[in-house]
Motif scaffolding. Structure first.
Motif, PDB file in Angstrom:
ATOM      1  N   CYS A 130       8.629  32.323   9.825  1.00  0.00           N
ATOM      2  CA  CYS A 130       8.548  33.823  10.206  1.00  0.00           C
ATOM      3  C   CYS A 130       8.444  34.537   9.419  1.00  0.00           C
ATOM      4  O   CYS A 130       9.236  34.476   7.979  1.00  0.00           O
ATOM      5  CB  CYS A 130       9.754  33.990  11.261  1.00  0.00           C
ATOM      6  N   LEU A 131       8.309  36.044   9.600  1.00  0.00           N
ATOM      7  CA  LEU A 131       8.199  37.048   8.797  1.00  0.00           C
ATOM      8  C   LEU A 131       9.681  37.846   9.111  1.00  0.00           C
ATOM      9  O   LEU A 131      10.028  37.724  10.512  1.00  0.00           O
ATOM     10  CB  LEU A 131       7.021  38.038   9.499  1.00  0.00           C
ATOM     11  N   ALA A 132      10.225  37.895   7.663  1.00  0.00           N
ATOM     12  CA  ALA A 132      12.009  38.153   7.507  1.00  0.00           C
ATOM     13  C   ALA A 132      11.471  39.452   9.334  1.00  0.00           C
ATOM     14  O   ALA A 132      10.976  40.537   8.099  1.00  0.00           O
ATOM     15  CB  ALA A 132      11.960  38.370   6.920  1.00  0.00           C
ATOM     16  N   GLN A 133      12.753  39.129   9.886  1.00  0.00           N
ATOM     17  CA  GLN A 133      12.997  40.488  10.601  1.00  0.00           C
ATOM     18  C   GLN A 133      13.728  41.855   9.733  1.00  0.00           C
ATOM     19  O   GLN A 133      14.178  42.727   9.997  1.00  0.00           O
ATOM     20  CB  GLN A 133      13.998  39.960  11.353  1.00  0.00           C
ATOM     21  N   SER A 134      14.735  41.730   8.414  1.00  0.00           N
ATOM     22  CA  SER A 134      15.469  41.420   7.361  1.00  0.00           C
ATOM     23  C   SER A 134      15.304  41.389   6.319  1.00  0.00           C
ATOM     24  O   SER A 134      15.545  39.953   6.364  1.00  0.00           O
ATOM     25  CB  SER A 134      16.790  42.049   8.487  1.00  0.00           C
ATOM     26  N   PRO A 135      15.890  41.249   5.246  1.00  0.00           N
ATOM     27  CA  PRO A 135      15.882  40.764   3.851  1.00  0.00           C
ATOM     28  C   PRO A 135      17.954  40.336   4.062  1.00  0.00           C
ATOM     29  O   PRO A 135      18.022  39.942   3.095  1.00  0.00           O
ATOM     30  CB  PRO A 135      16.012  41.623   3.116  1.00  0.00           C
ATOM     31  N   GLN A 136      18.117  39.941   5.556  1.00  0.00           N
ATOM     32  CA  GLN A 136      19.557  39.656   5.833  1.00  0.00           C
ATOM     33  C   GLN A 136      20.054  38.305   4.803  1.00  0.00           C
ATOM     34  O   GLN A 136      20.860  39.078   4.228  1.00  0.00           O
ATOM     35  CB  GLN A 136      20.019  40.030   7.529  1.00  0.00           C
ATOM     36  N   LEU A 137      19.350  36.976   5.420  1.00  0.00           N
ATOM     37  CA  LEU A 137      20.428  36.249   4.629  1.00  0.00           C
ATOM     38  C   LEU A 137      19.971  36.589   3.059  1.00  0.00           C
ATOM     39  O   LEU A 137      21.022  35.669   2.953  1.00  0.00           O
ATOM     40  CB  LEU A 137      19.437  35.300   5.323  1.00  0.00           C
ATOM     41  N   HIS A 138      19.358  36.764   2.331  1.00  0.00           N
ATOM     42  CA  HIS A 138      18.698  36.176   1.154  1.00  0.00           C
ATOM     43  C   HIS A 138      19.453  37.366   0.375  1.00  0.00           C
ATOM     44  O   HIS A 138      19.906  36.780  -0.876  1.00  0.00           O
ATOM     45  CB  HIS A 138      17.322  36.653   1.060  1.00  0.00           C
ATOM     46  N   LYS A 139      20.034  38.221   1.062  1.00  0.00           N
ATOM     47  CA  LYS A 139      20.292  39.854   0.421  1.00  0.00           C
ATOM     48  C   LYS A 139      22.065  39.396   0.146  1.00  0.00           C
ATOM     49  O   LYS A 139      22.354  39.279  -0.949  1.00  0.00           O
ATOM     50  CB  LYS A 139      20.652  41.034   0.666  1.00  0.00           C
ATOM     51  N   GLN A 140      22.166  38.275   0.854  1.00  0.00           N
ATOM     52  CA  GLN A 140      23.838  37.652   1.207  1.00  0.00           C
ATOM     53  C   GLN A 140      23.612  36.890  -0.344  1.00  0.00           C
ATOM     54  O   GLN A 140      24.324  36.100  -0.715  1.00  0.00           O
ATOM     55  CB  GLN A 140      24.241  37.410   2.534  1.00  0.00           C
ATOM     56  N   MET A 141      22.729  35.770  -0.168  1.00  0.00           N
ATOM     57  CA  MET A 141      22.551  34.785  -0.809  1.00  0.00           C
ATOM     58  C   MET A 141      22.802  35.540  -2.105  1.00  0.00           C
ATOM     59  O   MET A 141      23.011  34.033  -3.602  1.00  0.00           O
ATOM     60  CB  MET A 141      21.856  33.757  -0.501  1.00  0.00           C
ATOM     61  N   ALA A 142      21.720  36.621  -2.308  1.00  0.00           N
ATOM     62  CA  ALA A 142      22.377  37.225  -3.175  1.00  0.00           C
ATOM     63  C   ALA A 142      23.939  37.115  -4.323  1.00  0.00           C
ATOM     64  O   ALA A 142      23.818  37.021  -5.151  1.00  0.00           O
ATOM     65  CB  ALA A 142      21.420  38.692  -3.841  1.00  0.00           C
ATOM     66  N   ILE A 143      24.386  37.406  -3.247  1.00  0.00           N
ATOM     67  CA  ILE A 143      25.747  38.296  -3.482  1.00  0.00           C
ATOM     68  C   ILE A 143      26.340  36.701  -3.671  1.00  0.00           C
ATOM     69  O   ILE A 143      27.251  36.439  -4.750  1.00  0.00           O
ATOM     70  CB  ILE A 143      26.539  38.675  -1.998  1.00  0.00           C
ATOM     71  N   CYS A 144      25.865  35.332  -3.213  1.00  0.00           N
ATOM     72  CA  CYS A 144      26.544  34.406  -3.061  1.00  0.00           C
ATOM     73  C   CYS A 144      26.179  33.677  -4.923  1.00  0.00           C
ATOM     74  O   CYS A 144      26.277  33.059  -5.558  1.00  0.00           O
ATOM     75  CB  CYS A 144      25.839  33.191  -2.589  1.00  0.00           C
ATOM     76  N   GLY A 145      25.246  34.488  -4.876  1.00  0.00           N
ATOM     77  CA  GLY A 145      24.596  34.444  -6.428  1.00  0.00           C
ATOM     78  C   GLY A 145      24.910  34.425  -7.757  1.00  0.00           C
ATOM     79  O   GLY A 145      24.335  34.927  -8.990  1.00  0.00           O
ATOM     80  N   GLY A 146      25.940  35.187  -7.197  1.00  0.00           N
ATOM     81  CA  GLY A 146      26.761  36.028  -8.227  1.00  0.00           C
ATOM     82  C   GLY A 146      26.453  37.480  -9.386  1.00  0.00           C
ATOM     83  O   GLY A 146      26.725  38.285  -9.368  1.00  0.00           O
ATOM     84  N   PHE A 147      25.566  38.780  -7.642  1.00  0.00           N
ATOM     85  CA  PHE A 147      25.464  39.612  -8.021  1.00  0.00           C
ATOM     86  C   PHE A 147      26.455  40.766  -6.993  1.00  0.00           C
ATOM     87  O   PHE A 147      26.712  39.894  -5.909  1.00  0.00           O
ATOM     88  CB  PHE A 147      24.145  39.838  -7.645  1.00  0.00           C
ATOM     89  N   GLU A 148      27.359  41.135  -7.911  1.00  0.00           N
ATOM     90  CA  GLU A 148      27.977  42.128  -7.333  1.00  0.00           C
ATOM     91  C   GLU A 148      27.646  43.149  -5.872  1.00  0.00           C
ATOM     92  O   GLU A 148      28.156  43.402  -4.839  1.00  0.00           O
ATOM     93  CB  GLU A 148      29.338  42.575  -7.642  1.00  0.00           C
TER      94      GLU A 148
END
Ligand code: 4AD
Length: 470
Positions: A214-232
Motif C-alpha cells: 500500500c501507499l504509506a498513510q504516513s511515515p509513522q512506522l519508518h520514522k520510528q524505525m529511524a529512531i531505533c536506528g540510532g537517530f535521536e
C-alpha cells in the motif's frame, strides 16, 4: 541596448532606462487606431505599457505595432522593449502605478488561445465582489471552485494564489529551519510499504510485483524505525496518501506531511514543547515577513488574523469535554470529538483564553492509533495530543510504545494483522529509547492560518476522492 528587468523592480528610480520585460498580456485596450495600452503581468506585479501613438507623449513606435498589440490575446506571453517613463498621474489598476513603459518593440513569445476557459480577473474575484456587483445591478462572472481547479494553470495566476503558495513554501521552510536548529536530521522514508501505517480502511492498496502493498498513510512506522536506528531526532517532509471516501473541506487523498520523531527523556511534553517553539516561530515569521502575501490573500478570501499566545495553551481532553458539556454539547464519554464538537470547543477556548491555537492533551487510548503509549497512571488515557487552529485539527502527536510485546498486543486489539508489520514490531527488540513525535498536514496549516475554508485552495493540484486531474 534594452536590459532585462522585472516588473516588480520598476519604479520612478529607473525612469528613463531602456528595459526589456517578459510577462503575460494581462489586459489589452486599443485607443483609436494608433495607440494601445497593454498591462503586462509578472507573478503578482503589473505594469502599463503604452504602444504606438508616435513620438510626443506616446509610445514612439508606429501604428502597426499598436494594431499588433491590440490583437494580442489575453495571457499570451510577450516581450516588450521600451523606455520607463513617469505617467502624468498614477496608473490605475496596476501594481507599479508610478511608472509605465513607452514601448518601442513588441514580440509575442507564446500565443494564448483567444477562447480562454476562465479569465484571471474572473478567477481573482472574491465572493464579496460578486455580491456587491450584483447589488449594483452589474453582471459579474463568478467562476466556481471546481471550474477553477479544472483550469488550475490559469487560476494559479491570481494574486491570492501566487501568495498562498509562497506562504506554503515559507511554512515548510520554517519547519525545516527550526527543527534543524534543534538538532533534527531530515530523512526520507519509503512510500511503498507492506502494511497500513495508521490502521483503518483509508489506504490505497496496490500490487508490488505480486505482493500486496500500500501507499504509506504516513511515515509513522519508518520514522520510528529511524529512531531505533540510532537517530535521536528526525523529521520528514513528504507525500502522504489517504484513501478518503468522503468529500469534506479538509480532507485530501494526497497531502504533504510534515513529520517529526524524537527520543524523549522524561515526558511526552518534550514533544509538545517543540510544537510550541516551532509554531509560534512560524506564525511570527508569517506575520512579519509575509504581510504582502497575507494582504493579497485577504483581498480575495477575507479572514481574521490568527490569535495565538507566546506560550501555547495546553488543556486536557477531560477539561475540553467538561467545557463542551457545560455549553450543552452532547459528547460521548471517552469518545473522539467529531468535526462539529472540535469547532465548538475552538470557539469556547477562543472566548475563554483569547487564542485560536491550542493543544488538547491526554486523549483516551481507545481513540488513538495502536502505536500510542498509554498513560502510566491510568491506561484508559494516553500520552497523546492534537493541536487545533481555529477549532480544526492540524497536528496529532504522541509518545509511542517502545515495548514490542505491548505494541503487538495493541495492534491485535485493533484488528491489525501483526504479520504485515512484523519488521516494525521487531525493530523494538534490539533496544529502542522512549520516543514520541507528531505529524502535521501542510495544506491544513495553510488553509487554517489563512482562513481559506477549503483545503483544495492550499494544494497546487489537489487530489480528492473525485479529482485526479489536472
Ligand atoms: O492525525 P493523523 O492521521 O496522524 C498521523 O498520521 C500520525 N502518524 C501523526 C503522528 O506523528 N502521530 O495525520 C496527521 C495530520 C493531521 O493532523 C492533519 O493535519 C493531516 O495530517 N491530515 C490530512 N490532511 C489533509 N487531508 C487528509 N485526508 C488528512 N489526514 C490527516
Amino acid at each position: 541596448g534594452y536590459e532585462w528587468a522585472d516588473v516588480a523592480a520598476l519604479g520612478p528610480d529607473v525612469a528613463g532606462r531602456a528595459v526589456r520585460v517578459r510577462g503575460a498580456a494581462h489586459a489589452v485596450r486599443a485607443v483609436g487606431r494608433r495607440v494601445a495600452f497593454l498591462v503586462l503581468r509578472q507573478g503578482s506585479s503589473t505594469v502599463q505599457c503604452v504602444v504606438g501613438g508616435g513620438g510626443g507623449g506616446g509610445g514612439g513606435g508606429d501604428a502597426g505595432v499598436a494594431r499588433f498589440a491590440a490583437g494580442l490575446s489575453r495571457e499570451s506571453v510577450v516581450d516588450v522593449a521600451g523606455v520607463v517613463s513617469l505617467p502624468r498621474e498614477p496608473v490605475r489598476g496596476t501594481t507599479q502605478q508610478e511608472v509605465e513603459i513607452q514601448v518601442k518593440k513588441l514580440y509575442c513569445i507564446s500565443k494564448a488561445t483567444p477562447n480562454l476557459p476562465i479569465s484571471v480577473d474572473d478567477a481573482a474575484r472574491s465572493e464579496e465582489d460578486v455580491v456587491k456587483a450584483k447589488a449594483a445591478g452589474e453582471q459579474l462572472v463568478h467562476v466556481g471552485q471546481d471550474k477553477r481547479l479544472d483550469f488550475r494553470v490559469i487560476d494559479l495566476r491570481t494574486p491570492a494564489n501566487q501568495a498562498i503558495f509562497r506562504v506554503q513554501c515559507e511554512i515548510e521552510n520554517i519547519f525545516r529551519q527550526v527543527l534543524l536548529s534543534e538538532g533534527f536530521v531530515g530523512i526520507h522514508t519509503p512510500k511503498l510499504i507492506g502494511g497500513s501505517s495508521e490502521g483503518g480502511a483509508a489506504v490505497f492498496k496496490l500490487d508490488y510485483n505480486g505482493q500486496p502493498a500500500c501507499l504509506a498513510q504516513s511515515p509513522q512506522l519508518h520514522k520510528q524505525m529511524a529512531i531505533c536506528g540510532g537517530f535521536e531526532r528526525v523529521f520528514e517532509v513528504g507525500p502522504v496518501f489517504r484513501a478518503e471516501d468522503s468529500n469534506t473541506h479538509r480532507h485530501l487523498c494526497e497531502f504533504v506531511g510534515l513529520d517529526m520523531e524524537m527520543a524523549i527523556k522524561d515526558h511526552y511534553s518534550e514533544v509538545c514543547d517543540v510544537v510550541d517553539r516551532l509554531f509560534v516561530a512560524m506564525f511570527d515569521h508569517l506575520n512579519k515577513n509575509c504581510a504582502k502575501e497575507l494582504e493579497a490573500i485577504n483581498r480575495q478570501y477575507p479572514f481574521k488574523p490568527l490569535k495565538y499566545l507566546p506560550k501555547t495553551l495546553r488543556i486536557e481532553y477531560d477539561e475540553g469535554i467538561r467545557m463542551l458539556k457545560e455549553a450543552g454539547v452532547h459528547v460521548e464519554a471517552m469518545g473522539d470529538l467529531n468535526t462539529e464538537s472540535e469547532k465548538k470547543l475552538g470557539e469556547l477556548v477562543h472566548t475563554k483564553y483569547d487564542t485560536d491555537f491550542y493543544m488538547l492533551c491526554r486523549y483516551p487510548s481507545a481513540v488513538r492509533p495502536f502505536y500510542t503509549m498509554p498513560c502510566s497512571d491510568d491506561p484508559r488515557y494516553s500520552n497523546s495530543f492534537d493541536v487545533f487552529v481555529r477549532g480544526e485539527e492540524i497536528i496529532s502527536g504522541a509518545q509511542r510504545v517502545h515495548v514490542p510485546e505491548v505494541l503487538a498486543r495493541q495492534a491485535e486489539e485493533r484488528g491489525i494483522d501483526v504479520g504485515s508489520i512484523a519488521a516494525y514490531v521487531d525493530a523494538f527488540r534490539y533496544g529502542a529509547p522512549p520516543h514520541g513525535g507528531f505529524g502535521v498536514g501542510l495544506e491544513r496549516v495553510v488553509m487554517l492560518f489563512c482562513g481559506l475554508g477549503n483545503i483544495r485552495k492550499a494544494s497546487l493540484f489537489p487530489r480528492d476522492p473525485r479529482r485526479l486531474n489536472p
